[in-house]
Design a protein around this motif. Structure first.
Motif, PDB file in Angstrom:
ATOM      1  N   ASP A 159      -9.269  27.047   6.254  1.00  0.00           N
ATOM      2  CA  ASP A 159      -9.080  26.752   4.834  1.00  0.00           C
ATOM      3  C   ASP A 159      -8.976  25.238   4.648  1.00  0.00           C
ATOM      4  OD1 ASP A 159      -8.440  26.764   2.188  1.00  0.00           O
ATOM      5  OD2 ASP A 159      -6.462  27.666   2.438  1.00  0.00           O
ATOM      6  N   ASP A 160      -9.748  24.663   3.709  1.00  0.00           N
ATOM      7  CA  ASP A 160      -9.679  23.201   3.511  1.00  0.00           C
ATOM      8  C   ASP A 160      -8.542  22.777   2.581  1.00  0.00           C
ATOM      9  OD1 ASP A 160     -10.573  23.921   0.983  1.00  0.00           O
ATOM     10  OD2 ASP A 160     -12.502  22.907   1.145  1.00  0.00           O
ATOM     11  N   LEU A 161      -7.878  23.744   1.941  1.00  0.00           N
ATOM     12  CA  LEU A 161      -6.724  23.462   1.059  1.00  0.00           C
ATOM     13  C   LEU A 161      -7.076  22.450  -0.033  1.00  0.00           C
ATOM     14  CD1 LEU A 161      -3.947  23.315   3.825  1.00  0.00           C
ATOM     15  CD2 LEU A 161      -4.425  25.220   2.277  1.00  0.00           C
ATOM     16  N   HIS A 162      -8.335  22.481  -0.506  1.00  0.00           N
ATOM     17  CA  HIS A 162      -8.791  21.445  -1.441  1.00  0.00           C
ATOM     18  C   HIS A 162      -8.048  21.476  -2.769  1.00  0.00           C
ATOM     19  CE1 HIS A 162     -11.214  24.845  -2.926  1.00  0.00           C
ATOM     20  NE2 HIS A 162     -11.251  24.197  -4.065  1.00  0.00           N
ATOM     21  N   GLN A 163      -7.440  22.627  -3.100  1.00  0.00           N
ATOM     22  CA  GLN A 163      -6.741  22.719  -4.385  1.00  0.00           C
ATOM     23  C   GLN A 163      -5.512  21.816  -4.451  1.00  0.00           C
ATOM     24  OE1 GLN A 163      -6.840  24.935  -1.955  1.00  0.00           O
ATOM     25  NE2 GLN A 163      -5.270  26.501  -2.073  1.00  0.00           N
ATOM     26  N   HIS A 186      -0.954  13.321 -10.509  1.00  0.00           N
ATOM     27  CA  HIS A 186       0.401  13.371 -11.072  1.00  0.00           C
ATOM     28  C   HIS A 186       0.651  12.113 -11.871  1.00  0.00           C
ATOM     29  CE1 HIS A 186       2.521  16.938  -9.965  1.00  0.00           C
ATOM     30  NE2 HIS A 186       1.994  16.903  -8.753  1.00  0.00           N
ATOM     31  N   GLY A 187       1.189  12.275 -13.073  1.00  0.00           N
ATOM     32  CA  GLY A 187       1.443  11.122 -13.932  1.00  0.00           C
ATOM     33  C   GLY A 187       0.217  10.696 -14.718  1.00  0.00           C
ATOM     34  N   VAL A 188      -0.925  11.289 -14.390  1.00  0.00           N
ATOM     35  CA  VAL A 188      -2.168  10.977 -15.113  1.00  0.00           C
ATOM     36  C   VAL A 188      -2.432  12.037 -16.177  1.00  0.00           C
ATOM     37  CG1 VAL A 188      -4.649  10.535 -14.883  1.00  0.00           C
ATOM     38  CG2 VAL A 188      -3.084   9.889 -13.021  1.00  0.00           C
ATOM     39  N   PHE A 189      -2.175  13.317 -15.800  1.00  0.00           N
ATOM     40  CA  PHE A 189      -2.420  14.439 -16.704  1.00  0.00           C
ATOM     41  C   PHE A 189      -1.195  15.347 -16.774  1.00  0.00           C
ATOM     42  CE2 PHE A 189      -6.778  13.514 -15.101  1.00  0.00           C
ATOM     43  CZ  PHE A 189      -7.344  13.157 -16.309  1.00  0.00           C
ATOM     44  N   PRO A 190      -1.049  16.117 -17.868  1.00  0.00           N
ATOM     45  CA  PRO A 190       0.075  17.052 -17.993  1.00  0.00           C
ATOM     46  C   PRO A 190      -0.116  18.300 -17.121  1.00  0.00           C
ATOM     47  CG  PRO A 190      -1.366  17.225 -19.898  1.00  0.00           C
ATOM     48  CD  PRO A 190      -1.914  16.112 -19.053  1.00  0.00           C
ATOM     49  N   LEU A 191       0.938  19.110 -17.071  1.00  0.00           N
ATOM     50  CA  LEU A 191       0.928  20.323 -16.236  1.00  0.00           C
ATOM     51  C   LEU A 191      -0.212  21.275 -16.616  1.00  0.00           C
ATOM     52  CD1 LEU A 191       2.493  21.735 -13.943  1.00  0.00           C
ATOM     53  CD2 LEU A 191       3.833  22.917 -15.713  1.00  0.00           C
ATOM     54  N   GLY A 192      -0.582  21.278 -17.884  1.00  0.00           N
ATOM     55  CA  GLY A 192      -1.668  22.154 -18.327  1.00  0.00           C
ATOM     56  C   GLY A 192      -2.998  21.836 -17.669  1.00  0.00           C
ATOM     57  N   VAL A 193      -3.131  20.620 -17.157  1.00  0.00           N
ATOM     58  CA  VAL A 193      -4.319  20.265 -16.373  1.00  0.00           C
ATOM     59  C   VAL A 193      -4.049  20.495 -14.883  1.00  0.00           C
ATOM     60  CG1 VAL A 193      -5.858  18.375 -15.689  1.00  0.00           C
ATOM     61  CG2 VAL A 193      -5.083  18.562 -18.078  1.00  0.00           C
ATOM     62  N   LEU A 194      -2.860  20.098 -14.435  1.00  0.00           N
ATOM     63  CA  LEU A 194      -2.583  20.156 -12.989  1.00  0.00           C
ATOM     64  C   LEU A 194      -2.434  21.592 -12.483  1.00  0.00           C
ATOM     65  CD1 LEU A 194      -0.030  17.220 -12.496  1.00  0.00           C
ATOM     66  CD2 LEU A 194      -2.517  17.191 -12.463  1.00  0.00           C
ATOM     67  N   ALA A 195      -1.781  22.460 -13.278  1.00  0.00           N
ATOM     68  CA  ALA A 195      -1.479  23.806 -12.774  1.00  0.00           C
ATOM     69  C   ALA A 195      -2.737  24.609 -12.449  1.00  0.00           C
ATOM     70  CB  ALA A 195      -0.577  24.548 -13.762  1.00  0.00           C
ATOM     71  N   PRO A 196      -3.729  24.677 -13.344  1.00  0.00           N
ATOM     72  CA  PRO A 196      -4.930  25.447 -12.975  1.00  0.00           C
ATOM     73  C   PRO A 196      -5.682  24.859 -11.774  1.00  0.00           C
ATOM     74  CG  PRO A 196      -4.794  25.188 -15.350  1.00  0.00           C
ATOM     75  CD  PRO A 196      -3.771  24.258 -14.754  1.00  0.00           C
ATOM     76  N   ILE A 197      -5.600  23.531 -11.591  1.00  0.00           N
ATOM     77  CA  ILE A 197      -6.229  22.946 -10.403  1.00  0.00           C
ATOM     78  C   ILE A 197      -5.516  23.490  -9.160  1.00  0.00           C
ATOM     79  CG2 ILE A 197      -6.609  20.805  -9.103  1.00  0.00           C
ATOM     80  CD1 ILE A 197      -6.820  19.348 -11.825  1.00  0.00           C
ATOM     81  N   ARG A 198      -4.190  23.433  -9.175  1.00  0.00           N
ATOM     82  CA  ARG A 198      -3.410  23.888  -8.017  1.00  0.00           C
ATOM     83  C   ARG A 198      -3.583  25.384  -7.772  1.00  0.00           C
ATOM     84  NH1 ARG A 198       1.842  25.389  -8.359  1.00  0.00           N
ATOM     85  NH2 ARG A 198       2.165  24.136 -10.211  1.00  0.00           N
ATOM     86  N   LEU A 199      -3.729  26.139  -8.863  1.00  0.00           N
ATOM     87  CA  LEU A 199      -3.692  27.607  -8.743  1.00  0.00           C
ATOM     88  C   LEU A 199      -5.071  28.260  -8.662  1.00  0.00           C
ATOM     89  CD1 LEU A 199      -0.845  28.390 -11.328  1.00  0.00           C
ATOM     90  CD2 LEU A 199      -0.681  28.322  -8.828  1.00  0.00           C
ATOM     91  N   HIS A 200      -6.162  27.495  -8.716  1.00  0.00           N
ATOM     92  CA  HIS A 200      -7.454  28.182  -8.876  1.00  0.00           C
ATOM     93  C   HIS A 200      -7.878  28.976  -7.643  1.00  0.00           C
ATOM     94  CE1 HIS A 200      -9.412  24.593  -7.005  1.00  0.00           C
ATOM     95  NE2 HIS A 200     -10.422  25.398  -6.742  1.00  0.00           N
TER      96      HIS A 200
END
Ligand SMILES: [Fe+2]
Length: 184
Positions: A76-80, A88-102
């Motif tokens: 697994d490359d763990l790219h998420q 972090h600090g650039v975008f809100p959680l609404g952007v970061l969470a789907p990236i982390r969770l996809h």
């Protein structure tokens, strides 16, 4: 450590020209198609930007890992997770969470939607196994309690469809504007 919006634009326009794993499109095509599908579906600007950037980790990974992505992988490359410290600090959680969770969203959908697995590309089925396979019922229920779980599942579905060679989308500049709208 945080990327600027200009850095992100340069990553997408430059290294983004590379092939997207074993799929028939480039990383940039994939990002634009994913964002376009989200926008066409009427998603919030944050979710559209999450769709655009969900695989940014592939463009930030060491080059040998990127080459590896073009061949069947053994781990697994763990790219998420790779892009998160840079965003972090650039975008809100609404952007970061789907990236982390996809990635976990794919594991979850395999459990919640009986027909979903069969719709995945061969490369995506292969990576699913490296990523831990389908969720148990308990894991899927725990996933759905996370913030932005629903948005993450929807981004995942756009992700799966965003691999069509030659599909026309709005240009990168259109989505760079949306990035600027939601940036902190
Ligand atoms: Fe993707």
């Amino acid at each position: 450590m945080a990327l600027t919006l200009d850095d992100i634009a340069l990553l997408l326009a430059g290294p983004g020209q590379r092939q997207y794993g074993r799929e028939a499109v480039s990383q940039l095509d994939h990002a634009l198609q994913c964002a376009a599908l989200a926008e066409e579906a009427g998603e919030s600007t944050e979710t559209v930007v999450a769709a655009l950037l969900h695989d940014l980790g592939h463009l930030l990974a060491p080059e040998n890992a990127q080459e590896e992505a073009a061949t069947p992988r053994a781990r697994d490359d763990l790219h998420q997770y790779i892009a998160l410290p840079f965003l972090h600090g650039v975008f809100p959680l609404g952007v970061l969470a789907p990236i982390r969770l996809h990635v976990d969203a794919k594991r979850c959908l395999c459990t919640l939607d009986a027909g979903y697995w069969a719709t995945l590309s061969p490369a995506s089925k292969h990576s699913l196994e490296l990523q831990g396979g389908r969720h148990t019922q308990e894991e899927a229920e725990a996933f759905m309690r996370l913030p932005f779980a629903e948005e993450s599942l929807r981004v995942r579905r756009y992700d799966d469809l965003a691999k069509v060679k030659g599909r026309v989308t709005p240009p990168l500049a259109h989505y760079l504007q949306k990035m600027a709208q939601v940036a902190l």
